[in-house]
Write an enzyme that holds these catalytic residues in place. Structure first.
Site, PDB file in Angstrom:
ATOM      1  N   GLY A  46       0.834  -1.184   0.000  1.00  0.00           N
ATOM      2  CA  GLY A  46       0.000   0.000   0.000  1.00  0.00           C
ATOM      3  C   GLY A  46       0.872   1.237   0.000  1.00  0.00           C
ATOM      4  O   GLY A  46       2.089   1.150   0.212  1.00  0.00           O
ATOM      5  N   GLN A  51       3.435   9.812   1.655  1.00  0.00           N
ATOM      6  CA  GLN A  51       4.713   9.150   1.356  1.00  0.00           C
ATOM      7  C   GLN A  51       5.264   9.576  -0.004  1.00  0.00           C
ATOM      8  O   GLN A  51       6.438   9.383  -0.287  1.00  0.00           O
ATOM      9  CB  GLN A  51       4.547   7.630   1.367  1.00  0.00           C
ATOM     10  CG  GLN A  51       4.170   7.048   2.708  1.00  0.00           C
ATOM     11  CD  GLN A  51       4.033   5.546   2.623  1.00  0.00           C
ATOM     12  OE1 GLN A  51       2.980   5.036   2.292  1.00  0.00           O
ATOM     13  NE2 GLN A  51       5.114   4.836   2.910  1.00  0.00           N
ATOM     14  N   CYS A  99       7.572  -0.732   6.038  1.00  0.00           N
ATOM     15  CA  CYS A  99       7.007   0.473   5.431  1.00  0.00           C
ATOM     16  C   CYS A  99       8.042   1.035   4.459  1.00  0.00           C
ATOM     17  O   CYS A  99       9.222   1.099   4.784  1.00  0.00           O
ATOM     18  CB  CYS A  99       6.709   1.487   6.527  1.00  0.00           C
ATOM     19  SG  CYS A  99       6.110   3.063   5.911  1.00  0.00           S
ATOM     20  N   LEU A 100       7.567   1.469   3.296  1.00  0.00           N
ATOM     21  CA  LEU A 100       8.488   2.012   2.291  1.00  0.00           C
ATOM     22  C   LEU A 100       9.170   3.288   2.796  1.00  0.00           C
ATOM     23  O   LEU A 100      10.242   3.646   2.325  1.00  0.00           O
ATOM     24  CB  LEU A 100       7.735   2.304   0.983  1.00  0.00           C
ATOM     25  CG  LEU A 100       7.119   1.078   0.291  1.00  0.00           C
ATOM     26  CD1 LEU A 100       6.293   1.510  -0.907  1.00  0.00           C
ATOM     27  CD2 LEU A 100       8.186   0.083  -0.121  1.00  0.00           C
ATOM     28  N   HIS A 141      -2.443   0.312   8.566  1.00  0.00           N
ATOM     29  CA  HIS A 141      -1.109   0.907   8.376  1.00  0.00           C
ATOM     30  C   HIS A 141      -1.196   2.176   7.512  1.00  0.00           C
ATOM     31  O   HIS A 141      -0.635   3.218   7.862  1.00  0.00           O
ATOM     32  CB  HIS A 141      -0.182  -0.139   7.725  1.00  0.00           C
ATOM     33  CG  HIS A 141       1.197   0.342   7.427  1.00  0.00           C
ATOM     34  ND1 HIS A 141       2.320  -0.181   8.037  1.00  0.00           N
ATOM     35  CD2 HIS A 141       1.663   1.309   6.588  1.00  0.00           C
ATOM     36  CE1 HIS A 141       3.396   0.442   7.591  1.00  0.00           C
ATOM     37  NE2 HIS A 141       3.025   1.350   6.697  1.00  0.00           N
ATOM     38  N   GLU A 142      -1.932   2.085   6.395  1.00  0.00           N
ATOM     39  CA  GLU A 142      -2.001   3.229   5.468  1.00  0.00           C
ATOM     40  C   GLU A 142      -2.818   4.378   6.053  1.00  0.00           C
ATOM     41  O   GLU A 142      -2.464   5.544   5.882  1.00  0.00           O
ATOM     42  CB  GLU A 142      -2.570   2.795   4.114  1.00  0.00           C
ATOM     43  CG  GLU A 142      -1.765   1.719   3.380  1.00  0.00           C
ATOM     44  CD  GLU A 142      -0.276   1.991   3.289  1.00  0.00           C
ATOM     45  OE1 GLU A 142       0.121   3.180   3.233  1.00  0.00           O
ATOM     46  OE2 GLU A 142       0.513   1.024   3.269  1.00  0.00           O
ATOM     47  N   HIS A 145      -0.852   6.466   8.349  1.00  0.00           N
ATOM     48  CA  HIS A 145      -0.013   7.471   7.667  1.00  0.00           C
ATOM     49  C   HIS A 145      -0.750   8.809   7.543  1.00  0.00           C
ATOM     50  O   HIS A 145      -0.151   9.873   7.689  1.00  0.00           O
ATOM     51  CB  HIS A 145       0.348   6.999   6.250  1.00  0.00           C
ATOM     52  CG  HIS A 145       1.572   6.134   6.181  1.00  0.00           C
ATOM     53  ND1 HIS A 145       2.812   6.577   6.567  1.00  0.00           N
ATOM     54  CD2 HIS A 145       1.757   4.866   5.751  1.00  0.00           C
ATOM     55  CE1 HIS A 145       3.705   5.604   6.380  1.00  0.00           C
ATOM     56  NE2 HIS A 145       3.095   4.549   5.889  1.00  0.00           N
TER      57      HIS A 145
HETATM   58 NI    NI Z   1       3.936   2.695   5.406  1.00  0.00          NI
END
Ligand code: NI
Length: 176
Positions: A46, A51, A99-100, A141-142, A145
C-alpha cells in the site's frame, strides 16, 4: 506514468496529519495512477499520498492476485479517498511489518483483526470495505499514515530508539 520519490523517516511531513480531499478532478486521478505505479514498482502492499510528498487523505492498496505462474500476475489496486476506520475488533499480530518510508527495518505490530472502513472513490462516490487479517492490517497501516503515525510509533520505545540511532548513523555516513 512517472514513479514518485518516496519520502522517508525522519522527514517531518510523515508525522503530520494529511488534509481532507474535497476536489475530485483529473489531477487527483493522475496522482492515484502515479501512486499505484510507484507502489507496484517498490513493491509495496500500500502507499499513502504523504509518502509521495502530497499531504492529502488518499491511499492506494495493492490487490494484485498472485497466480502460481508469475507471468499470470494481474496487477490491481484500489484507491481510497478520505478513508476512516469506523469499526475495529479482534487482535492480529502483524509479524515482520514494514514500510516504504522506514527502510531497512521490520517489526511486529499489534493490530486489529477486522476493520470496517468508509471512504470515497476517485469520483467522490461513497465506498465501504470490510476486511480481515492481512488486508485489514494494510488498511490500518495506510490510514495511520494519514494521521501522521508510522508503524514504529506502535512498537516498544526501545526498538524505536534502536532504529532512530541506525538512521542517524546512515545520515552521518552520507554527510547529511
Ligand atoms: Ni507505510
Amino acid at each position: 506514468m512517472p514513479i514518485l520519490d518516496i519520502v522517508t523517516f525522519p522527514d517531518k511531513s510523515l508525522s503530520e496529519p494529511s488534509e481532507k480531499i474535497t476536489t475530485f478532478d483529473d489531477a487527483l486521478k493522475t496522482l492515484i495512477a502515479d501512486m499505484a505505479e510507484t507502489m507496484f514498482e517498490a513493491p509495496g502492499a500500500g502507499l499513502a499520498a504523504v509518502q509521495a510528498g502530497v499531504s492529502k487523505r488518499l491511499i492506494v492498496v495493492n490487490t494484485t492476485i498472485d497466480h502460481e505462474n508469475e507471468a499470470e500476475e494481474e496487477r490491481s489496486y484500489m484507491a481510497l479517498i478520505n478513508p476512516e476506520i469506523v469499526e475495529a475488533d479482534g487482535e492480529f499480530i502483524s509479524e515482520d511489518e514494514g514500510c516504504l518510508s522506514v527502510p531497512e527495518f521490520r517489526a511486529t505490530v499489534k493490530r486489529f483483526n477486522r476493520v470496517k472502513v468508509t471512504a470515497q472513490d476517485a469520483d467522490g462516490n461513497p465506498l465501504e470495505l470490510n476486511e480481515e487479517g492481512f488486508p485489514a492490517v494494510v488498511l490500518q497501516h495506510e490510514i495511520d499514515h494519514l494521521n501522521g503515525i508510522l508503524f514504529i510509533h506502535r512498537i516498544s520505545s526501545l526498538k524505536r530508539e534502536m532504529y532512530k540511532r541506525k538512521v542517524k548513523k546512515w545520515m552521518k555516513g552520507q554527510g547529511r
